[in-house]
Write a protein that holds these residues in place. Sequence first.
Motif, PDB file in Angstrom:
ATOM      1  N   LYS A  29     -57.864 -44.830  39.183  1.00 15.42           N
ATOM      2  CA  LYS A  29     -58.603 -43.566  39.362  1.00 15.42           C
ATOM      3  C   LYS A  29     -59.239 -43.148  38.044  1.00 15.42           C
ATOM      4  O   LYS A  29     -60.417 -42.797  37.981  1.00 15.42           O
ATOM      5  CB  LYS A  29     -57.631 -42.450  39.807  1.00 15.42           C
ATOM      6  CG  LYS A  29     -57.429 -42.386  41.299  1.00 15.42           C
ATOM      7  CD  LYS A  29     -56.508 -41.234  41.684  1.00 15.42           C
ATOM      8  CE  LYS A  29     -55.978 -41.494  43.084  1.00 15.42           C
ATOM      9  NZ  LYS A  29     -54.761 -40.743  43.384  1.00 15.42           N
ATOM     10  N   LYS A  57     -59.078 -43.017  46.676  1.00 17.86           N
ATOM     11  CA  LYS A  57     -57.907 -42.137  46.710  1.00 17.86           C
ATOM     12  C   LYS A  57     -56.619 -42.947  46.650  1.00 17.86           C
ATOM     13  O   LYS A  57     -55.677 -42.588  45.951  1.00 17.86           O
ATOM     14  CB  LYS A  57     -57.943 -41.268  47.959  1.00 17.86           C
ATOM     15  CG  LYS A  57     -59.101 -40.262  47.931  1.00 17.86           C
ATOM     16  CD  LYS A  57     -59.055 -39.281  49.075  1.00 17.86           C
ATOM     17  CE  LYS A  57     -60.220 -38.294  48.988  1.00 17.86           C
ATOM     18  NZ  LYS A  57     -61.536 -38.934  49.262  1.00 17.86           N
ATOM     19  N   THR A  58     -56.582 -44.029  47.401  1.00 20.40           N
ATOM     20  CA  THR A  58     -55.412 -44.912  47.343  1.00 20.40           C
ATOM     21  C   THR A  58     -55.913 -46.344  47.165  1.00 20.40           C
ATOM     22  O   THR A  58     -57.104 -46.619  47.324  1.00 20.40           O
ATOM     23  CB  THR A  58     -54.582 -44.856  48.644  1.00 20.40           C
ATOM     24  OG1 THR A  58     -55.332 -45.512  49.674  1.00 20.40           O
ATOM     25  CG2 THR A  58     -54.271 -43.429  49.064  1.00 20.40           C
ATOM     26  N   ASP A  61     -58.413 -48.029  49.376  1.00 25.03           N
ATOM     27  CA  ASP A  61     -59.849 -47.737  49.277  1.00 25.03           C
ATOM     28  C   ASP A  61     -60.612 -48.728  48.405  1.00 25.03           C
ATOM     29  O   ASP A  61     -61.844 -48.739  48.427  1.00 25.03           O
ATOM     30  CB  ASP A  61     -60.071 -46.317  48.710  1.00 25.03           C
ATOM     31  CG  ASP A  61     -59.490 -45.253  49.623  1.00 25.03           C
ATOM     32  OD1 ASP A  61     -59.585 -45.427  50.855  1.00 25.03           O
ATOM     33  OD2 ASP A  61     -58.943 -44.263  49.105  1.00 25.03           O
TER      34      ASP A  61
END
Length: 444
Positions: A29, A57-58, A61
């Motif tokens: 991220k 987001k995780t 993705d």
Amino acid sequence: MGKWPLYYNEKMETIDQERLRSLQENKLKRQLKYIWKNSPFYQKKFKESGLSPGDFKTLEDLKKFPFTTKDELRVSQSQHPPLGDHRAAPMEKIIRIHSSSGTTGQPSFVGVTKHDHRVWTELTARSIYTQGIRPDDIVLHAVGLTFFVGGLPVKDAIEALGAAFVPIGTGASDRVATTAQLLQANALHCTPSYALYLAEYLRSKLKMEPSELGFKKIISGAEPGAGVPSIRKKIQEDFGCILTEGLGNSDAAPIIFGECPNQKGMHFCAQEFILCELIDPDTGEVLEMEDDATGELVYTLIDRECCPLIRFRTRDRITVWTSPCECGRTSFRIRCIGRTDDMLIVLGVNVFPSAIKDVVSSLRPKTTGEIQILLDKPGPKVDPPMKIQVEYSKNITDLHSLKHEIEGLLREKLVFKADVDLVPGGALPRYEMKAKWIRKLYEE
Ligand SMILES: [Zn+2]
């Protein structure tokens, strides 16, 4: 190895895989935000795919994000010299520039900041320690020091873990022999091709057995040879040593995978720095990492300042194992079968030169193990029978049955038809760096 710790970085090498995933997720991220801000290349690429860092987001993705290819990096570099517009750090932060020699002539450069250098040293030292090198070892480095990432960064890593680094370089076999004996060096870093070459050189030129040099550990990389069972067996028997292999990537990091002395494949050693995916090389679909899964290895750098890479296609074909290793490291292991660029296809069957080399080498001492695949037109498609030159050993008289034995074994093990041309031992070229098992008979 009793007196030294089992691991170079116990916390990372034995980390619970769920915890690692969440660590990687957070670092990625942060990395995506950094790239978005600093790398025009990735900003454009993400925009074209309708993505921004907020879409990650995780870890699930990640597959929404586009791949990066070597060709894109080449174009980026030639249009935005000197390092390309994928570069995300200002020149004042860059302390070293490495290069892959590349097959197309133009070198492709990789810049390294102080931070990148620390990361490279940590993960490379971790890999080399995993390969069995300890602080009291004396390591002869029979690999070039210039330009490529297998040189100076490996020196930094070997010194960081506390072993003694001896820079020998290439094309200096006499120096390897005398230095090994004078220093009582117990370890050698070289390509598998060079280990094979050195064994022949010692026997023919210096009239000595390779085992007399006293190497107990050989660490190898840069080509698939060290993981090819019959090549490994020969090197270990010749030198009386344990051979472990490592794998890196000139655009990603020097040595990312290191094999432990249990020799069950190379452990992933860049836990908090690189995220790996296994994909189907034809469709790009992400494959489950499980025992015996095969596919192409893809790297996402999650802690890189200068030359970031998101979903970089390595073109390395690997087999994966996730079942536990006796050494206690929790990371997955791989073996590199070859590169997509080397792969040949005979009537729909994928054939890697390293597999042919393995089959031919398994017939030692009838063969010397040396091969040359002759291509009369560009691959990967090859019309059967595939023409392969194989060296036979001195005392072989019945060449007819040896030819049939090799062709039969290739058909049985690798499922393709070969036309073997037997040539006397010593007739084929030897390589001191990476071996070239394919000879192109056509104009490029
Ligand atoms: Zn292990």
